[in-house]
Enzyme design. Structure first.
Site, PDB file in Angstrom:
ATOM      1  N   HIS A   1      65.699 -10.711 -37.869  1.00 49.46           N
ATOM      2  CA  HIS A   1      66.319 -10.054 -36.712  1.00 49.46           C
ATOM      3  C   HIS A   1      67.412 -10.936 -36.102  1.00 49.46           C
ATOM      4  CE1 HIS A   1      63.693  -6.536 -36.195  1.00 49.46           C
ATOM      5  NE2 HIS A   1      62.842  -7.279 -36.871  1.00 49.46           N
TER       6      HIS A   1
ATOM      7  N   GLY B   1      62.581  -1.472 -37.010  1.00 52.90           N
ATOM      8  CA  GLY B   1      61.620  -0.526 -36.447  1.00 52.90           C
ATOM      9  C   GLY B   1      60.263  -0.807 -37.032  1.00 52.90           C
TER      10      GLY B   1
ATOM     11  N   CYS C   1      66.094  -5.522 -40.937  1.00 51.10           N
ATOM     12  CA  CYS C   1      64.639  -5.425 -41.082  1.00 51.10           C
ATOM     13  C   CYS C   1      64.264  -4.086 -41.734  1.00 51.10           C
ATOM     14  CB  CYS C   1      63.964  -5.649 -39.723  1.00 51.10           C
ATOM     15  SG  CYS C   1      62.183  -5.809 -39.875  1.00 51.10           S
ATOM     16  N   TYR C   2      63.657  -3.171 -40.963  1.00 49.24           N
ATOM     17  CA  TYR C   2      63.349  -1.852 -41.538  1.00 49.24           C
ATOM     18  C   TYR C   2      64.633  -1.210 -42.075  1.00 49.24           C
ATOM     19  CZ  TYR C   2      61.917   3.051 -41.717  1.00 49.24           C
ATOM     20  OH  TYR C   2      61.659   4.333 -42.124  1.00 49.24           O
TER      21      TYR C   2
ATOM     22  N   GLU D   1      69.370 -10.153 -33.780  1.00 47.99           N
ATOM     23  CA  GLU D   1      69.559  -9.825 -32.362  1.00 47.99           C
ATOM     24  C   GLU D   1      68.596 -10.569 -31.441  1.00 47.99           C
ATOM     25  OE1 GLU D   1      68.152  -8.013 -34.621  1.00 47.99           O
ATOM     26  OE2 GLU D   1      66.505  -6.798 -33.867  1.00 47.99           O
TER      27      GLU D   1
ATOM     28  N   ASP E   1      68.810  -0.886 -10.435  1.00 46.53           N
ATOM     29  CA  ASP E   1      69.523   0.303 -10.920  1.00 46.53           C
ATOM     30  C   ASP E   1      69.845   1.284  -9.788  1.00 46.53           C
ATOM     31  OD1 ASP E   1      68.955  -0.908 -13.305  1.00 46.53           O
ATOM     32  OD2 ASP E   1      67.244   0.386 -13.752  1.00 46.53           O
TER      33      ASP E   1
ATOM     34  N   LYS F   1      70.669  -2.712 -18.679  1.00 45.40           N
ATOM     35  CA  LYS F   1      70.309  -3.442 -17.457  1.00 45.40           C
ATOM     36  C   LYS F   1      71.253  -4.623 -17.178  1.00 45.40           C
ATOM     37  CE  LYS F   1      66.660  -3.710 -14.702  1.00 45.40           C
ATOM     38  NZ  LYS F   1      66.122  -2.462 -14.191  1.00 45.40           N
TER      39      LYS F   1
END
Ligand code: XMP
Length: 583
Positions: free
Chosen positions: A174, A59, A86-87, A176, A232, A372
């Site tokens: 990170h 974050g 991270c954070y 991800e 969507d 998504k």
């Protein structure tokens, strides 16, 4: 619609310390076949005792900022594995008695991690050197008691920490993000080796459950959708039709006249869907308007009018109806989404009729727990065309925000750095949006563009010509608004770009590819086109990407055939400081 019936109990809980990262982390865990859900960072430990593992997300805050996200310290004492990213690593270190301090300079972008040779399950098979991606200013200075530092980079001495007996871990980078080359292996090790999760998640297999959920929620009533033509709402509409039968599902697609070529025809093929023609209403309301914010406002207002008209004429407030929406998971969590998503939602929520339906719970949102990519998977399972499912994001106000206007005539101005083009394009600098002119340099040089934009105040984008019909010094920005002729011109250029990119598979290589019309040209050809292919993860930040010359030449040759186009330019600006769209 309650999520409890639809989904398994999350094995991994992601504690949200900053919207964009937490969603990406949850998505990556789900991609591994394990159901993960996002919870507010302060969730009491007792309420997530069911989880096999907890991730504290990255974050943008500093642990020392007043009001920055915190976690219940009890999560570190229950024996559940915890991974701070991270954070999240900083928060863990801070909470357990370590020290965090501001870094000398931030570290953003690629870095090389040196990971110790350890037998710890989190790092299994990952020791040695590898490329990672960092985005932080603060660093952990001293680790808490019982933790060891197992990884470092040249500028970050504490890049990976572990207290294996307590199953507590932290990564400053990170995992991800795609730029961390072996990032998924870190996450997979955490999920399977450390937490012992079993695979339990595949969105495609959930279709019968979602359909049952729709039937339970709707009961004997019928469902009505405003379908945008996007992924969507189309998938939600199709699921509802399958669940309830065609007779009980209705939808309206509003043709604003600001859609891309072929859009309305694609939607026309969907059974049960009516098209509300409002082209003249929208273009009429926009006639003579040049200010970008005013354009957005007018479009929002007109949309509200059309929705009200539809709700009234179809008597949708009658108790036999319930409203269907294509809301997806990030939209249901407050910190997710981007600033404009909030604006657009406000427009829709302002419709009194919709608000009334929401207030009395007459709403069904079949996709509210999916991301998504998962919605796309479900769409494929339902047999929807790839042309629809794989399309790039397209803004609600449509071509209107890609058709720049001007309320004055002005020449192009030569400067030592390049030519100043006096159009108002939007950018993000700091927290706010700014409108500023554009600098045109003479070559497709990203490094030079980035250096210039960092140095020069007063411009928020750098572009370079690809092909021009006249020298730039002879071109002029003209006063003009969003006339039907200009919208048609833009639609035509956009269609060429989409067709050529599709044929060359370039559309798969970029995240989004806006095509923008600017009122720069000559007396005979008054407009130019700017190409803006970008790479991004979620639209919050983006990189301008280059394309091979033959493809670019093919595109510009096609676009220059369009009546009224004097030149083709390429946008070299990353976001920040530029935005993806131009206004
Ligand atoms: P920016 O231009 O802010 O865009 O970098 C980030 C993402 O948001 C989309 N976008 C919009 N989407 N209505 C929308 O539905 C809007 O007004 C709007 N403005 C920007 C943009 O296409 C990109 O994906």
């Amino acid at each position: 619609m309650s999520q409890s019936n639809l989904n398994p109990t999350p094995q991994i809980v992601i504690l949200d310390a900053g919207g964009q990262y937490c969603h990406l982390e949850a998505r990556k865990v789900r991609d591994l076949g394990v159901y993960a859900a996002v919870f507010p960072s302060e969730t009491p430990a007792a309420e997530i005792a069911f989880a096999k593992g907890i991730v504290i997300s990255g974050g943008p805050s500093s642990v020392y900022d007043p009001g920055s996200p915190t976690v219940d310290p009890a999560i570190f004492a229950r024996g559940q594995p915890v991974l701070g990213i991270c954070y999240g690593q900083q928060l863990m270190a801070h909470a357990l008695g370590g020290q965090v301090r501001p870094g000398e300079k931030g570290e953003y972008g690629l870095a090389t991690l040196d990971l110790d040779d350890t037998t710890d399950p989190l790092f299994a098979g990952l020791s040695g050197r590898q490329q990672i991606w960092m985005s932080h200013r603060d660093v952990v200075d001293a680790v808490p008691e019982g933790f060891a530092v197992v990884g470092r980079t040249e500028t970050c001495a504490v890049a990976a920490i572990a207290a294996p007996q307590r199953r507590l871990y932290g990564l400053q980078f990170h995992p991800e993000v795609v730029h961390t080359v072996r990032g998924l292996e870190f996450l997979s090790n955490f999920v399977f080796r450390v937490c012992g999760c079993q695979k339990d998640w595949d969105p495609r297999h959930r279709v019968p459950l979602i359909e049952q959920e729709i039937r339970d929620c709707v009961g004997q009533r019928s469902v009505f959708f405003f379908v945008s033509g996007g992924v969507d709402s189309t998938v939600a509409f199709t699921l509802s039709t399958r669940a309830l039968g065609q007779d009980r599902v209705r939808g309206v697609y509003v043709d604003t006249g600001l859609m891309r070529e072929g859009e309305t025809d694609l939607v026309r093929q969907m059974p049960g869907l009516a098209i509300e023609h409002a082209e003249e209403q929208f273009l009429g309301a926009l006639a003579g308007v040049t200010d970008p914010e005013q354009k957005r406002h007018i479009i929002g207002e007109e949309f509200v009018r059309v929705q009200e008209r539809v709700i009234e004429s179809r008597r949708l407030l009658d108790e036999n109806w319930i409203l269907g929406q294509g809301t997806i998971y990030p939209d249901t969590i407050e910190s997710g989404g981007n600033d404009k998503a909030a604006v657009i939602k406000t427009h829709h929520n302002r419709v009194a009729g919709i608000q009334k339906l929401m207030e009395c719970g007459r709403i069904v949102e079949p996709l509210r727990s999916f991301y998504k990519d998962e919605v796309r998977e479900i769409g494929r399972e339902l047999g929807l065309p790839a042309q629809l499912l794989d399309r790039h994001p397209f803004p609600g106000p449509g071509l209107a925000i890609r058709c720049l206007c001007s309320d004055f005539d002005a020449p192009v101005r030569a400067t030592p750095e390049g030519s100043i083009i006096p159009v108002h394009s939007v950018g993000v600098q700091g927290d706010s949006r700014s409108y500023a002119p554009v600098l045109a340099i003479d070559s497709l040089d990203h490094a030079r563009a980035t250096a210039l934009i960092n140095r020069l105040s007063g411009v928020n984008r750098v572009i370079a010509p690809v092909q021009l019909k006249a020298p730039l010094s002879e071109m002029l920005v003209r006063a003009c608004s969003m006339t039907p002729v200009r919208v048609a011109r833009l639609r035509c250029a956009d269609a060429i770009v989409r067709r050529v990119c599709h044929d060359n598979d370039y559309d798969r290589r970029v995240w989004q590819f806006p095509v923008i019309l600017i009122p720069l040209g000559t007396a005979g050809a008054p407009d130019s086109v700017v190409l803006r292919p970008v790479d991004s993860v979620d639209g919050m930040t983006a990189q301008s990407v280059l394309m091979e010359s033959p493809l670019l030449e093919q595109l510009s040759a096609g676009i220059l055939q369009v009546e009224g186009i004097a030149g083709v330019f390429y946008d070299l600006t990353h976001k920040p400081p530029g935005t993806i769209e131009w206004e």
